[in-house]
Structures are given as structure tokens and as C-alpha cells.
Design a protein around this motif. Structure first.
Motif, PDB file in Angstrom:
ATOM      1  N   ILE A 146       0.833  -1.204   0.000  1.00 54.20           N
ATOM      2  CA  ILE A 146       0.000   0.000   0.000  1.00 54.20           C
ATOM      3  C   ILE A 146       0.868   1.255   0.000  1.00 54.20           C
ATOM      4  O   ILE A 146       0.615   2.216  -0.734  1.00 54.20           O
ATOM      5  CB  ILE A 146      -0.945  -0.005   1.215  1.00 54.20           C
TER       6      ILE A 146
ATOM      7  N   ARG B 279      -6.753   1.452  -0.296  1.00 59.82           N
ATOM      8  CA  ARG B 279      -5.569   2.290  -0.461  1.00 59.82           C
ATOM      9  C   ARG B 279      -5.915   3.763  -0.275  1.00 59.82           C
ATOM     10  O   ARG B 279      -5.210   4.507   0.411  1.00 59.82           O
ATOM     11  CB  ARG B 279      -4.972   2.066  -1.855  1.00 59.82           C
TER      12      ARG B 279
ATOM     13  N   TRP C  30      -4.454   6.261   2.665  1.00 56.90           N
ATOM     14  CA  TRP C  30      -3.690   7.465   2.338  1.00 56.90           C
ATOM     15  C   TRP C  30      -4.381   8.727   2.838  1.00 56.90           C
ATOM     16  O   TRP C  30      -3.724   9.679   3.266  1.00 56.90           O
ATOM     17  CB  TRP C  30      -3.442   7.538   0.832  1.00 56.90           C
TER      18      TRP C  30
END
Length: 249
Positions: A83, A106, A110
Motif C-alpha cells: 500500500i 488504499r 492514504w
């Protein structure tokens, strides 16, 4: 929240806190041993966290049997390396026991990292610690057989006391000697021979299939104090901390 915090290393606490702040994007059940979560080379879509049971990661090799990378249990995260770097999963992940995992996309990971200064560093440090553990095993892959099996037991013991730090008596490790052999970069036959020798010495035994019981923890720690690249539990500066774990009030 799917997770509650526990007493782990600072990096692990931060990662668990990160995951608990958001609802999982997917929940996957692995009801049988060897059920696959993902294969080596698959696109990394989720960072997974183990809710129950155990999973393991294996590095596939064209030259022989897969190499056991690590064993992961409740609260552990898997897939973080892929990731963070935006690469495919570097190893296959499958169930060691029936397990349930939570998956975080993902994008969600983030977004959380961008909003929390220092979380990227903490997640990367946690991954780095696991690489360090694996590198320790690679270094000792060239050592004698007993050292290699001892290091495999030490890896499992440290994971066990992390989730049950108040254990003062014998410690039971849930692992077959076949899996211990893979973890220690040796053969099943050699692992059986060595562990039978240690059983005759009286500091471990096998209460039932798939279990190894460490009967004399202090003897075990003395035997393994020089093996790891990490700080030894017998080192002077950490003696007090480990003694408190070994002898809880």
C-alpha cells in the motif's frame, strides 16, 4: 470501532489507532486453514488487519518451497508495504487457522495518513521492524541448526508475550514442527530431532499435536539472548521491563 488499543510498541499502537478511526471497506472470512487472502503479485487494493485467528505470508520461489515470511495474529496489519509503495503484494497471504480480517482501501489509508502527521513514519517503522526480524532469520540461516530453530521459537515467543504479557508460567506456542522448520529455514526431520533433544533436557514439551510448550522460560531466554539483532530481553537496560513481565505483581 473494530479494534481496541493494547500495549504494543509505539509504531504498532499508532497503526492500530489509525485503523480504528475508520470503518473497514471490506470484511473477509477465511474459514479454513490455507484459505487464500491474496496471492503474491496481486494488485494491492487493501491494507488488512487481522480481527481473529492467524494468517501467514509466504514468499513464492521458482527454486523450491515457499519461504515463510511471518505469522500474523489479532491486531496485526498485513499488506502495508504494498500500500505504501504502490506495488503488488510481495508475498502470498493465507490462513494458518480460521481467521477474519478487515480491509482498508488504499485511498482510505492514504487519506488518513495525510490527515495525521507522523502516521506514515509510524507505519513505515512497523514494516521496518518486521523486515529486521526477517533479516535476523536470514543471517542465522547460515548458522547451526539449533540456533536457527531457537530463533524461530524466539520469534513466536515474542509474538505470544506481546498479546499475553502477564504470563509467568509455561508458555504454549501454537505451531507444528513442520511450520517451525519452515520458519527456521531447515527440514522437518532436523526440527523433530532437535526439539526431541530439548524435550529430553526438560525445558520444553509437546502437550498435544500442533503445540510446543516452553516449560522453563528463563532457561529459554538464556539460550536465545545472543540470537536476535533486536535488543535482547536479557540485556541490562531492559532487564527490569522483562522481569516485570516474567513476575507480575
Amino acid at each position: 470501532m473494530p479494534f481496541s488499543r493494547r500495549e504494543d510498541s509505539p509504531s504498532e499502537k499508532t497503526v492500530l489507532e489509525l485503523l480504528s478511526r475508520s470503518t473497514p471497506d471490506t470484511v473477509k472470512d477465511l474459514p479454513r486453514k490455507d484459505d487464500i487472502l491474496y496471492f503474491q503479485g496481486d494488485e494491492a487494493l487493501f491494507l488488512y488487519a487481522v480481527s481473529s485467528g492467524e494468517v501467514l505470508t509466504l514468499l513464492e520461489s521458482p527454486f523450491g518451497d515457499p519461504v515463510l515470511w511471518e505469522i500474523l495474529d489479532r491486531y496485526d496489519a498485513v499488506g502495508g508495504f504494498a500500500i505504501l509503495l504502490g506495488c503488488p503484494y510481495p508475498a502470498t497471504c493465507r490462513a494458518l487457522t480460521p481467521a477474519r480480517v478487515f480491509g482498508y482501501s488504499r485511498q482510505k489509508v492514504w487519506d488518513l495518513l495525510r490527515n495525521e502527521p507522523g502516521l506514515f513514519e509510524s507505519l513505515a517503522k512497523g514494516i521496518g521492524d518486521r523486515f529486521q526480524s526477517f533479516l535476523s532469520r536470514l543471517v542465522y540461516a547460515q548458522k547451526n541448526l539449533e540456533d536457527r530453530v531457537l530463533l524461530g521459537l524466539l520469534y513466536l515467543y515474542r509474538k505470544k508475550i506481546r498479546s499475553a504479557p502477564d504470563t509467568s508460567g509455561p508458555v504454549v506456542l501454537e505451531i507444528t514442527r513442520s511450520l517451525l522448520a519452515s520458519l527456521s529455514f531447515t527440514t522437518v526431520e532436523s526440527t523433530i530431532r532437535i526439539t526431541k533433544k530439548w524435550e529430553s533436557e526438560g525445558w520444553l514439551d509437546f502437550p498435544e499435536r500442533g503445540l510446543i510448550r516452553l516449560l522453563d522460560i528463563r532457561h529459554f531466554l538464556d539460550r536465545t539472548s545472543y540470537l536476535s539483532m533486536h535488543e535482547s530481553p536479557r540485556a541490562a537496560r531492559s532487564q527490569e521491563k522483562w522481569d516485570s513481565r516474567m513476575n507480575p505483581m
